[in-house]
Design an enzyme around this catalytic site. Structure first.
Site, PDB file in Angstrom:
ATOM      1  N   SER A  45       0.842  -1.203   0.000  1.00 53.25           N
ATOM      2  CA  SER A  45       0.000   0.000   0.000  1.00 53.25           C
ATOM      3  C   SER A  45       0.875   1.250   0.000  1.00 53.25           C
ATOM      4  CB  SER A  45      -0.927   0.017   1.222  1.00 53.25           C
ATOM      5  OG  SER A  45      -0.199  -0.202   2.419  1.00 53.25           O
ATOM      6  N   ASP A  83       5.635  -6.956   2.464  1.00 54.03           N
ATOM      7  CA  ASP A  83       4.842  -7.452   1.337  1.00 54.03           C
ATOM      8  C   ASP A  83       5.721  -7.823   0.151  1.00 54.03           C
ATOM      9  OD1 ASP A  83       2.144  -7.733   1.785  1.00 54.03           O
ATOM     10  OD2 ASP A  83       1.637  -5.667   1.265  1.00 54.03           O
ATOM     11  N   GLU A 115      -0.069 -12.488  -1.601  1.00 48.99           N
ATOM     12  CA  GLU A 115      -1.508 -12.569  -1.843  1.00 48.99           C
ATOM     13  C   GLU A 115      -1.874 -13.837  -2.620  1.00 48.99           C
ATOM     14  OE1 GLU A 115      -2.794  -8.969  -3.783  1.00 48.99           O
ATOM     15  OE2 GLU A 115      -2.001  -7.687  -2.193  1.00 48.99           O
ATOM     16  N   GLU A 182      -8.949  -9.695   3.957  1.00 50.62           N
ATOM     17  CA  GLU A 182      -9.335  -8.320   3.609  1.00 50.62           C
ATOM     18  C   GLU A 182     -10.706  -8.278   2.958  1.00 50.62           C
ATOM     19  OE1 GLU A 182      -6.358  -6.022   1.581  1.00 50.62           O
ATOM     20  OE2 GLU A 182      -7.730  -4.356   1.223  1.00 50.62           O
TER      21      GLU A 182
HETATM   22  O1  KIV Z   1      -0.450  -3.388   1.611  1.00 51.80           O
HETATM   23  C1  KIV Z   1      -1.121  -3.338   2.660  1.00 51.80           C
HETATM   24  O2  KIV Z   1      -1.106  -2.339   3.394  1.00 51.80           O
HETATM   25  C2  KIV Z   1      -1.917  -4.490   3.015  1.00 51.80           C
HETATM   26  C3  KIV Z   1      -2.971  -4.292   4.060  1.00 51.80           C
HETATM   27  C4  KIV Z   1      -4.136  -3.636   3.455  1.00 51.80           C
HETATM   28  C5  KIV Z   1      -3.316  -5.553   4.740  1.00 51.80           C
HETATM   29  O3  KIV Z   1      -1.765  -5.534   2.451  1.00 51.80           O
END
Ligand code: KIV
Length: 275
Positions: A45, A83, A115, A182
């Protein structure tokens, strides 16, 4: 006390709620860490919140490593989860292991998040076999935004809800230590939570999850391009920052900043000799 994957396991067993917030830089990570969260997510994000993209697809490995390293320096007790960006693991199991390794070695994370469900289980198995903890992410998975056709609640039909349940079991079986859920109906998230042995961390998935995560900039009112229904504002820092910036501009323009106390002195006899 330092949080690890063991903390997550214990929390599920004991029924204590887990907390996670995102952060993308050193100073914010320090504040979030001091608040006592169990984990800091260096979410992709950052593409929206920090880099101003309209989605997360343009975020690169270099972006995640750069921000992951900064957050890791600021996090003393929280587990840092980084991530895996779009196309860093979908392409092959080999790419997934190499890139997860880079997020640990260069980004200094304590775990990675990716994901997807059964389709990425070979990747989850291989990454965990390499000794890297994996958090799975199911429901609305923003890297698949083009396939979903927009930001929509997931798992509302019998097929979609059953797939979510099957995927949750599959990622657990593959070795994930937790699942981010989510944007799924609260009752479904609750059912999934009661049917898996690893903690679920919800965002827009109701109170039945084992823990919660929010994008920190949403939670403190710093990011206003788009505010999903599930966000609660715990502060209004955006407004406070705007006021502070305006005060700075007007004080400089009026000549009241910098004042005496913000300036350095030089002895008069030194200054008087300068031609
Ligand atoms: O990238 C992010 O901030 C996320 C959250 C929304 C869980 O994956």
């Amino acid at each position: 006390m330092k949080n690890t994957v063991t903390t997550f396991k214990q929390a599920k067993q004991e029924g204590t709620k887990l907390t996670m917030l995102t952060a993308y830089d050193y100073s914010t990570a320090k504040l979030v860490d001091e608040a006592g969260v169990n984990a800091i997510l260096v979410g992709d994000s950052l593409g929206n919140v920090v880099l101003g993209y309209e989605d997360t697809l343009s975020v690169t490995m270099e972006d995640m490593i750069h921000h992951g390293r900064a957050v890791s320096r600021g996090a003393k007790n929280a587990l840092v989860v980084i991530d895996m960006p779009f196309m860093s693991y979908q392409t092959s199991v080999y790419d997934a292991v190499v890139n997860a390794g880079r997020l640990m070695k260069e980004g200094r994370g304590g775990a990675v998040k990716l994901e997807g469900g059964s389709e990425v289980c070979p990747q989850i198995k291989a990454i965990t076999s390499a000794g890297i903890p994996v958090m799975a992410h199911l429901g609305l998975t923003p890297q698949s935004i083009n396939a979903f056709g927009g930001f929509k609640v997931q798992g509302k039909s019998i097929e979609a809800a059953q797939k979510l349940m099957d995927d949750a079991r599959a990622v657990e079986e593959a070795g994930a230590f937790a699942i981010t859920l989510e944007c799924v109906p609260a009752a479904l998230a609750d059912l999934v939570t009661r049917n898996v042995g690893i903690p679920t961390i919800g965002i827009g998935a109701g109170a039945g999850c084992d823990g919660q995560v929010l994008v920190y900039a949403d939670a403190v009112g710093l990011y206003s391009d788009f505010t999903p229904k599930f966000v609660k504002r715990f502060g209004n820092l955006g407004e406070q920052m705007r006021e502070a910036f305006s005060a700075y501009v007007s004080e400089v323009q009026q000549g009241s900043f910098p004042a005496e106390e913000h300036t350095f002195k030089i002895p008069e006899d030194v200054l008087s000799q300068i031609k």
